[in-house]
Design a protein around this motif. Sequence first.
Motif, short mmCIF file in Angstrom:
data_model
loop_
_atom_site.label_atom_id
_atom_site.label_comp_id
_atom_site.label_asym_id
_atom_site.label_seq_id
_atom_site.Cartn_x
_atom_site.Cartn_y
_atom_site.Cartn_z
N MET A 1 39.46 -28.66 16.60
CA MET A 1 40.38 -28.26 15.46
C MET A 1 40.25 -26.74 15.24
SD MET A 1 40.09 -29.47 11.51
CE MET A 1 41.14 -29.21 10.27
N LYS A 2 41.08 -26.09 15.27
CA LYS A 2 41.15 -24.77 14.96
C LYS A 2 41.15 -24.42 13.57
CE LYS A 2 43.25 -20.54 16.97
NZ LYS A 2 44.53 -20.14 17.95
N ILE A 3 40.32 -23.49 13.23
CA ILE A 3 39.93 -22.95 12.02
C ILE A 3 40.78 -21.75 11.78
CG2 ILE A 3 38.32 -22.31 10.15
CD1 ILE A 3 36.27 -24.10 11.35
N LYS A 4 41.60 -21.58 10.88
CA LYS A 4 42.32 -20.47 10.48
C LYS A 4 41.74 -19.54 9.26
CE LYS A 4 46.85 -20.62 10.69
NZ LYS A 4 48.17 -21.13 10.32
N CYS A 5 41.84 -18.39 9.07
CA CYS A 5 41.44 -17.58 8.08
C CYS A 5 42.50 -18.08 6.75
CB CYS A 5 41.65 -16.11 8.62
SG CYS A 5 40.84 -14.91 7.29
N SER A 6 42.15 -18.22 5.87
CA SER A 6 43.00 -18.53 4.67
C SER A 6 43.76 -17.17 4.24
CB SER A 6 42.26 -19.02 3.45
OG SER A 6 41.40 -17.67 2.67
N LYS A 7 44.93 -17.38 3.71
CA LYS A 7 45.84 -16.48 3.16
C LYS A 7 45.11 -15.38 2.05
CE LYS A 7 50.43 -17.86 4.20
NZ LYS A 7 51.78 -17.57 3.93
N SER A 8 44.08 -16.39 1.35
CA SER A 8 43.48 -15.25 0.21
C SER A 8 42.57 -14.51 1.02
CB SER A 8 42.67 -16.27 -0.51
OG SER A 8 42.06 -17.09 -0.10
N ASN A 9 41.79 -14.96 1.88
CA ASN A 9 41.05 -14.02 2.79
C ASN A 9 41.53 -12.79 3.44
OD1 ASN A 9 38.73 -15.44 2.02
ND2 ASN A 9 38.15 -16.53 3.92
N LEU A 10 42.92 -13.35 4.07
CA LEU A 10 43.64 -11.78 4.77
C LEU A 10 44.11 -11.01 3.82
CD1 LEU A 10 45.65 -14.08 7.26
CD2 LEU A 10 43.96 -12.63 7.71
N LEU A 11 44.63 -11.64 2.48
CA LEU A 11 45.04 -10.50 1.44
C LEU A 11 43.81 -9.91 0.83
CD1 LEU A 11 47.23 -9.67 -0.62
CD2 LEU A 11 46.63 -11.50 -2.30
N ALA A 12 42.73 -10.37 0.79
CA ALA A 12 41.29 -9.62 0.27
C ALA A 12 40.85 -8.45 1.60
CB ALA A 12 40.27 -10.70 0.19
N VAL A 13 41.33 -8.95 2.64
CA VAL A 13 40.69 -7.85 3.68
C VAL A 13 41.85 -6.67 3.67
CG1 VAL A 13 40.98 -7.64 6.08
CG2 VAL A 13 39.57 -9.54 5.33
N GLN A 14 43.20 -7.18 3.30
CA GLN A 14 44.28 -6.19 3.18
C GLN A 14 43.96 -5.23 2.08
OE1 GLN A 14 48.22 -7.54 3.16
NE2 GLN A 14 49.18 -5.64 2.37
N ASP A 15 43.62 -5.66 0.83
CA ASP A 15 43.45 -5.02 -0.22
C ASP A 15 42.04 -4.06 -0.07
OD1 ASP A 15 45.30 -6.40 -1.72
OD2 ASP A 15 43.80 -7.78 -2.64
N THR A 16 41.15 -4.62 0.63
CA THR A 16 39.91 -3.43 1.20
C THR A 16 40.45 -2.61 1.87
OG1 THR A 16 38.37 -5.35 1.01
CG2 THR A 16 37.76 -3.66 2.04
N MET A 17 41.13 -2.90 2.84
CA MET A 17 41.61 -1.79 3.85
C MET A 17 42.28 -0.78 3.13
SD MET A 17 39.88 -2.51 6.46
CE MET A 17 40.57 -1.07 7.53
N ASP A 18 43.38 -1.12 2.14
CA ASP A 18 44.08 -0.06 1.66
C ASP A 18 43.24 0.64 0.59
OD1 ASP A 18 46.48 -1.37 2.49
OD2 ASP A 18 46.86 -2.38 0.41
N ILE A 19 42.09 0.22 0.15
CA ILE A 19 41.38 1.18 -0.45
C ILE A 19 40.37 1.79 0.38
CG2 ILE A 19 39.19 1.11 -2.13
CD1 ILE A 19 40.33 -1.41 -3.30
N LEU A 20 40.01 1.52 1.34
CA LEU A 20 39.20 2.34 2.39
C LEU A 20 40.00 2.86 3.50
CD1 LEU A 20 36.28 -0.03 2.47
CD2 LEU A 20 36.53 1.84 0.91
N LYS A 21 41.28 2.83 3.47
CA LYS A 21 41.94 3.47 4.51
C LYS A 21 41.87 5.06 4.85
CE LYS A 21 46.41 3.90 2.32
NZ LYS A 21 47.56 3.23 1.77
N GLY A 22 42.38 5.33 5.95
CA GLY A 22 42.16 6.62 6.34
C GLY A 22 40.66 6.92 7.41
N ARG A 23 40.83 8.23 7.55
CA ARG A 23 39.54 8.51 8.61
C ARG A 23 38.47 8.75 7.87
NH1 ARG A 23 40.03 13.67 12.69
NH2 ARG A 23 37.93 13.45 13.49
N TRP A 24 38.38 9.34 6.29
CA TRP A 24 37.17 9.69 5.98
C TRP A 24 36.56 8.81 4.79
CZ3 TRP A 24 35.85 13.44 8.91
CH2 TRP A 24 36.78 14.29 9.68
#
Length: 118
Positions: A1-24
């Motif tokens: 059985m293949k386990i998938k990352c939940s949509k809420s986890n993906l959204l949380a990662v996206q939120d984190t990356m939006d805050i920390l995005k950029g080079r610096w």
Amino acid sequence: MKIKCSKSNLLAVQDTMDILKGRWKIFIIAALCYDKMRFSDLQKEIEGISAKMLSSELKDLEINQLVNRTVVSTQPISVEYELTEYGRTLKKVIEQLADWGIQHRKRIIGKELEKAEV
């Protein structure tokens, strides 16, 4: 059985990356992990960042409640930055990124970096 990352986890990662995005931003957070720093010291610590970019990134980090800015009444007046209590919750993430980077460099390049505190 293949386990998938939940949509809420993906959204949380996206939120984190939006805050920390950029080079610096991650470099700035890492530089502030252990102590507050003056603007000029941050600029020296983070090789290659311009004053304009550092100022812009610090403003974004302030808006997201990760960094506090304090004007110190010295002669001349200086400005210090430090992580907020909320910003310090990223310390473990920064340390894990550093550990992973050390292992990756060792695996890919075959060189081991000296492990320093982040």
